[in-house]
Each structure stands twice: as C-alpha cells, then as structure tokens.
Motif scaffolding. Sequence first.
Motif, PDB file in Angstrom:
ATOM      1  N   ASP A   1      -3.583   6.990   0.255  1.00  0.00           N
ATOM      2  CA  ASP A   1      -4.078   5.913  -0.618  1.00  0.00           C
ATOM      3  C   ASP A   1      -3.694   4.528  -0.115  1.00  0.00           C
ATOM      4  O   ASP A   1      -4.101   3.530  -0.687  1.00  0.00           O
ATOM      5  CB  ASP A   1      -3.640   6.122  -2.070  1.00  0.00           C
ATOM      6  N   HIS A   2      -2.926   4.456   0.968  1.00  0.00           N
ATOM      7  CA  HIS A   2      -2.637   3.173   1.616  1.00  0.00           C
ATOM      8  C   HIS A   2      -3.739   2.965   2.658  1.00  0.00           C
ATOM      9  O   HIS A   2      -3.511   3.070   3.864  1.00  0.00           O
ATOM     10  CB  HIS A   2      -1.253   3.214   2.256  1.00  0.00           C
ATOM     11  N   SER A   3      -4.929   2.670   2.162  1.00  0.00           N
ATOM     12  CA  SER A   3      -6.124   2.722   3.000  1.00  0.00           C
ATOM     13  C   SER A   3      -6.103   1.718   4.142  1.00  0.00           C
ATOM     14  O   SER A   3      -6.714   1.947   5.187  1.00  0.00           O
ATOM     15  CB  SER A   3      -7.379   2.510   2.145  1.00  0.00           C
ATOM     16  N   ALA A   4      -5.379   0.614   3.984  1.00  0.00           N
ATOM     17  CA  ALA A   4      -5.321  -0.376   5.051  1.00  0.00           C
ATOM     18  C   ALA A   4      -4.574   0.140   6.275  1.00  0.00           C
ATOM     19  O   ALA A   4      -4.747  -0.385   7.376  1.00  0.00           O
ATOM     20  CB  ALA A   4      -4.650  -1.650   4.532  1.00  0.00           C
TER      21      ALA A   4
ATOM     22  N   ASP B   1      -0.191  -0.919  -6.136  1.00  0.00           N
ATOM     23  CA  ASP B   1      -1.226  -0.663  -5.137  1.00  0.00           C
ATOM     24  C   ASP B   1      -0.719  -1.264  -3.831  1.00  0.00           C
ATOM     25  O   ASP B   1      -0.669  -2.489  -3.675  1.00  0.00           O
ATOM     26  CB  ASP B   1      -2.549  -1.310  -5.554  1.00  0.00           C
TER      27      ASP B   1
ATOM     28  N   ASN C   1      -2.018  -1.564  -1.058  1.00  0.00           N
ATOM     29  CA  ASN C   1      -2.995  -2.341  -0.294  1.00  0.00           C
ATOM     30  C   ASN C   1      -2.960  -3.821  -0.657  1.00  0.00           C
ATOM     31  O   ASN C   1      -3.430  -4.665   0.114  1.00  0.00           O
ATOM     32  CB  ASN C   1      -4.394  -1.772  -0.521  1.00  0.00           C
ATOM     33  N   THR C   2      -2.400  -4.141  -1.825  1.00  0.00           N
ATOM     34  CA  THR C   2      -2.362  -5.541  -2.270  1.00  0.00           C
ATOM     35  C   THR C   2      -0.980  -6.006  -2.711  1.00  0.00           C
ATOM     36  O   THR C   2      -0.755  -7.212  -2.876  1.00  0.00           O
ATOM     37  CB  THR C   2      -3.329  -5.745  -3.455  1.00  0.00           C
TER      38      THR C   2
END
Length: 247
Positions: free
Chosen positions: A220-223, A74, A76-77
Amino acid sequence: MPTISDTVTTPDGTCPVTFTTPEGTGPWPAVLMYPDAGGPRQVFRDMAAQLAGYGYAVLVPDIYYRSGDWAPFDLNTAFTNPDERQRLMTMMGGITPDKMTSDATAFFDYLESRPEVSGTTFGTTGYCMGGRTSLIVAGRLPERVAAAMSFHGGGLAADDPGSPHLLADQIQAAVYVGGAENDASFTPDAAETLDKALTAAGVEHTIEWYPALHGFAVADHSAAYDKAAAQRHWDAMKDYFGAHLPR
C-alpha cells in the motif's frame, strides 16, 4: 489463513494484536512482525497471512497502542503533509528501545502461551522503523530470538546510543538485512559499520541490497512498492526462517 484479533498486556497498557496461523492444527514456529511507520493495517494482515502460508504463526502488534485510538496514516502522503508528518514523528519518537524491549517480552510470552506455537525462541521481522525494532529486540532479548530480519530498515548503524549495531555483541540470532538502494536512512557507510560490528561479534549475518526504494516490500506504499523486490523479500524470509527457526 486463520486470524484472530486479541490483546497483549504490557507494562504500559493493553496492546491490540492480530495472530495468524497456517491452516491445520500445528504447532508452528512463530514470528513477530513489526509494521512500518504507518502502523498495523490491512496490508500487514495480508503480509502476516502470506508468511503464515510458509508455515509460521505470525503476531502483528499495534506499535502505537500508547497513543490511544489513533487515526491511520497514509505513507504516500504522511511525510509531505506537515501536520501528518509531525503527528507521525511524535508517535514514532515515543517508541524507545526500552519500550520495544518491554513490549517484545510481553509479545514473546503471549506467543509461548499459545498452543498453536512451538518452541521458546522466535523470529522477528520488520519494515522501515520495524526493521530497526527487529534488530534491537534481537540484541536486547537474545535468548528469545533465533532469527532477526530487517527490510528497508533505517537507523541500523546510526550515531545514536540506541542504534542496533551497538548491540551486536549481545545478539545470538542469525541476522538478515535487506537494504534499499539510495536510502538515506541506511547508507553503504552504515551497512559497512553494521557489517563490521556483527562480524566482530561473531554474529551470523547477511546484508543484501535491493535495487528499489525505501518501502519496496509494502504494497500500500504505492510510491515505493516494487513487485520484484517484494517477491525477493518473501523468498528471503521463506529461506532464512526456514534455515534458522526451530521446527
């Protein structure tokens, strides 16, 4: 869009891939799409389908196939979790320019063998580390790449013997680079170095800045995802491949 899962045999093993084509009978020009550091996942199947909708057969490889049955990341993390960051950096570091080249040779051979694919030269595109791979492959396999694109790619003109800008005099493809503003992995100084290298080598190229974060094109890399920048990148791919890939 029609999509199959398949495997490509490389010198190092068996690489899972997805192969997506437009509706209809073809044949079509083909593009090798390299995912970002998070690796192949649903968002890249969706992106391959969107690019296929512009009239291209699209191959997305599992860049981490040498790592076996690896767990998804993920993004994002992944860079803030120490364990995940270490796992990710280890897997990324295992993909050397030599391995990129041997893999790409196998991927291009696969594409050339497909009845849905026209021609013997291809497009490459990639995101993050995949953007760097796209340009390295264009320099290492110049006779097989007609157009090479990179979006929020890092390390394109680095103090590194494997840096793509050092391959400028080998590149025959037209090159497009879409850089993210305020991206430590591709700075204005790096862009200038890359531009000078490509210009000196006589490579047709475009370097543009997107007012967005590193990762702007991958939903999907929402940040970091930026809808307007992502659409601009789709428009750029449609136009650039349309101008430079043989039909």
